[in-house]
Design an enzyme around this catalytic site. Structure first.
Site, short mmCIF file in Angstrom:
data_model
loop_
_atom_site.label_atom_id
_atom_site.label_comp_id
_atom_site.label_asym_id
_atom_site.label_seq_id
_atom_site.Cartn_x
_atom_site.Cartn_y
_atom_site.Cartn_z
N ARG A 214 58.26 30.18 100.09
CA ARG A 214 58.96 31.03 99.13
C ARG A 214 60.38 31.30 99.62
O ARG A 214 61.34 31.29 98.83
CB ARG A 214 58.20 32.34 98.95
CG ARG A 214 56.86 32.18 98.25
CD ARG A 214 56.24 33.50 97.88
NE ARG A 214 55.48 34.12 98.94
CZ ARG A 214 54.16 34.03 99.08
NH1 ARG A 214 53.45 33.31 98.23
NH2 ARG A 214 53.54 34.67 100.06
N PHE A 230 52.23 28.96 87.33
CA PHE A 230 51.09 29.50 88.08
C PHE A 230 51.62 30.60 89.02
O PHE A 230 51.35 30.60 90.22
CB PHE A 230 50.37 28.41 88.88
CG PHE A 230 50.04 27.17 88.10
CD1 PHE A 230 48.89 27.12 87.31
CD2 PHE A 230 50.86 26.05 88.15
CE1 PHE A 230 48.57 25.96 86.59
CE2 PHE A 230 50.56 24.91 87.43
CZ PHE A 230 49.42 24.86 86.65
N ASP A 252 51.57 32.52 83.91
CA ASP A 252 50.24 32.53 84.50
C ASP A 252 49.21 32.78 83.40
O ASP A 252 49.49 33.53 82.45
CB ASP A 252 50.11 33.60 85.59
CG ASP A 252 48.97 33.30 86.56
OD1 ASP A 252 49.23 32.77 87.65
OD2 ASP A 252 47.80 33.58 86.21
N ASP A 301 53.03 25.67 91.50
CA ASP A 301 52.14 26.16 92.57
C ASP A 301 50.74 26.36 91.99
O ASP A 301 50.25 27.49 91.87
CB ASP A 301 52.71 27.47 93.13
CG ASP A 301 51.85 28.04 94.26
OD1 ASP A 301 51.07 27.27 94.87
OD2 ASP A 301 51.94 29.25 94.52
N CYS A 341 47.21 23.05 97.21
CA CYS A 341 46.52 23.85 98.22
C CYS A 341 45.10 23.35 98.45
O CYS A 341 44.26 24.07 98.99
CB CYS A 341 46.51 25.33 97.84
SG CYS A 341 45.68 25.68 96.28
#
Length: 400
Positions: A214, A230, A252, A301, A341
């Site tokens: 970030r 996201f 989101d 993300d 991730c």
């Protein structure tokens, strides 16, 4: 109770011998002695060579998780205090410790245990039966270690509500360890303030692993138009905003996340430039492309599209599609930050997928940097499961 010895089959234990922490059920030749699931056992090779000590659970395919490579290790307060002290010392040397992951399972040689610190609150996630017996004592020892550095922990909350617990024969738990306390915690990261809800937030309340990723995008966002997909609690969007972005939109699918993100924008005085709305990103990106929208910076993300090796093929399609649409939204000369991730989406596989997306979108990519998870989520070599976050930043150029 007699000492329990787990003996490996000849030629097995390659992961363990390579530095890993797991023994799988199909690697074991015999188990001698009495034991209870969750209890301590010694592991030896087929020829009797000692491999170390760990805890066993016959409900799990990962039959033994190793605590020490030395078979004569005594697993007591002294052992755990040393492990926790080393974990804390490492964080002090590598990261901002105001809010960070203090214990990261196998990578801190405490398999099955995660402990996050949010200012003066600890959040515990215990995923295995073997660690369940020790977790309360481990929390007490960690509080003592932190107090010695002048950090008084005002409360501990357990977020052991992952499905993995059920595979271990454990029920899922969300509850206080010790006295109840206000579980809304204000933290500051990279100069951005957030209100973390440790009871209802994702995972243990907040995604600490992207801290320095970030921070890395801040330098790209000053004066820019930014799209954060996201967005969850608005983390990348707020980093863009605090860096001086002209306009930021965060998307989101969760209304709760958008409400949290919007409140965080107000908390940072960014409500005029950083806006959030509820949308399914997979549907919204093509709509924005069709509408002719363009952004200086697009951030992708997504959640883990795959949590198993078998589902990786379908996940690749998802990653490819969002990157195609994301690239189409980037202005000529702008930037794309994209990540995965998922442990099963390797660095090489993600790179290949983004490359294919760029070809489809008729974009050329210049890699600015490649990053991974914050150092408080250390990657233990030989324990591949500890390496999961891959983060690329690209300069995006139209084909000419």
């Amino acid at each position: 109770m007699t000492e329990t010895i787990v003996t490996l089959k000849k030629g097995e234990g390659r992961l363990l011998k390579g530095g890993g922490a797991w023994v799988f059920n199909n690697e074991i030749a015999t188990i001698s002695g009495q034991f209870k699931n969750g209890g301590l056992v010694k592991v030896q090779d087929f020829d009797g060579y000692p491999m170390g000590i760990g805890y066993i659970n016959q409900n799990s395919k990962i039959r033994v998780r190793m605590l020490s490579r030395k078979a004569d290790t005594v697993i007591d307060d002294s052992f755990f205090k040393d492990r926790l002290t080393r974990a804390w010392q490492y964080r002090k040397e590598t990261v901002d410790t105001s809010s960070c992951r203090l214990v990261f399972g196998e990578a801190d040689f405490l398999p099955g245990l995660v402990i996050d610190k949010y200012e003066d609150v600890l959040v515990v996630e215990c995923l295995t039966l073997g660690m369940e017996a020790f977790k309360v004592r481990l929390v007490e020892l960690l509080k003592e270690i932190l107090l010695a550095d002048g950090i008084k922990i005002r409360g501990v909350y357990e977020r052991s509500d992952a499905r993995e617990r059920e595979k271990e024969g454990l029920r899922r738990v969300k509850d206080f360890i010790g006295e109840p306390f206000d579980t809304n915690v204000e933290i500051t990261e990279n100069g951005v303030k957030y209100l973390v809800d440790v009871v209802n937030g994702q995972k243990t309340g907040f995604f600490l692993d992207q801290k320095y990723n970030r921070l890395a995008i801040q330098k790209l966002c000053r004066g820019k138009r930014v799209l954060d997909c996201f967005t969850h609690m608005g983390t990348f969007a707020l980093n863009a905003g605090i860096a001086g972005a002209a306009e930021v939109t965060g998307l989101d699918i969760s209304e709760f996340a958008v409400e949290q993100a919007t409140a965080n924008a107000v908390r940072n005085g960014l409500q005029e430039t950083v806006k959030f709305r509820t949308a399914d990103v997979l549907d919204e990106l093509p709509r924005l492309v069709a509408a002719g929208e363009k952004y200086d910076v697009v951030i992708l993300d997504p959640p883990a599209f795959t949590k198993s090796r078998e589902a990786t093929k379908n996940a690749i399609k998802g990653y490819r599609e969002i990157n195609i649409q994301g690239l189409r939204l980037v202005k000529d000369g702008g930037y794309l930050a994209t990540c995965s991730c998922s442990h099963f989406m390797t660095q090489e596989l993600l790179a290949k997928t983004v490359k294919e997306a760029a070809r489809t979108a008729h974009k050329r990519l210049r890699q600015v940097e490649f990053r991974t998870q914050s150092p408080d989520h250390p990657i233990l070599w030989a324990a591949d499961e500890s390496y999961y976050l891959k983060f690329f930043v690209f300069n995006v150029v139209d084909e000419k």
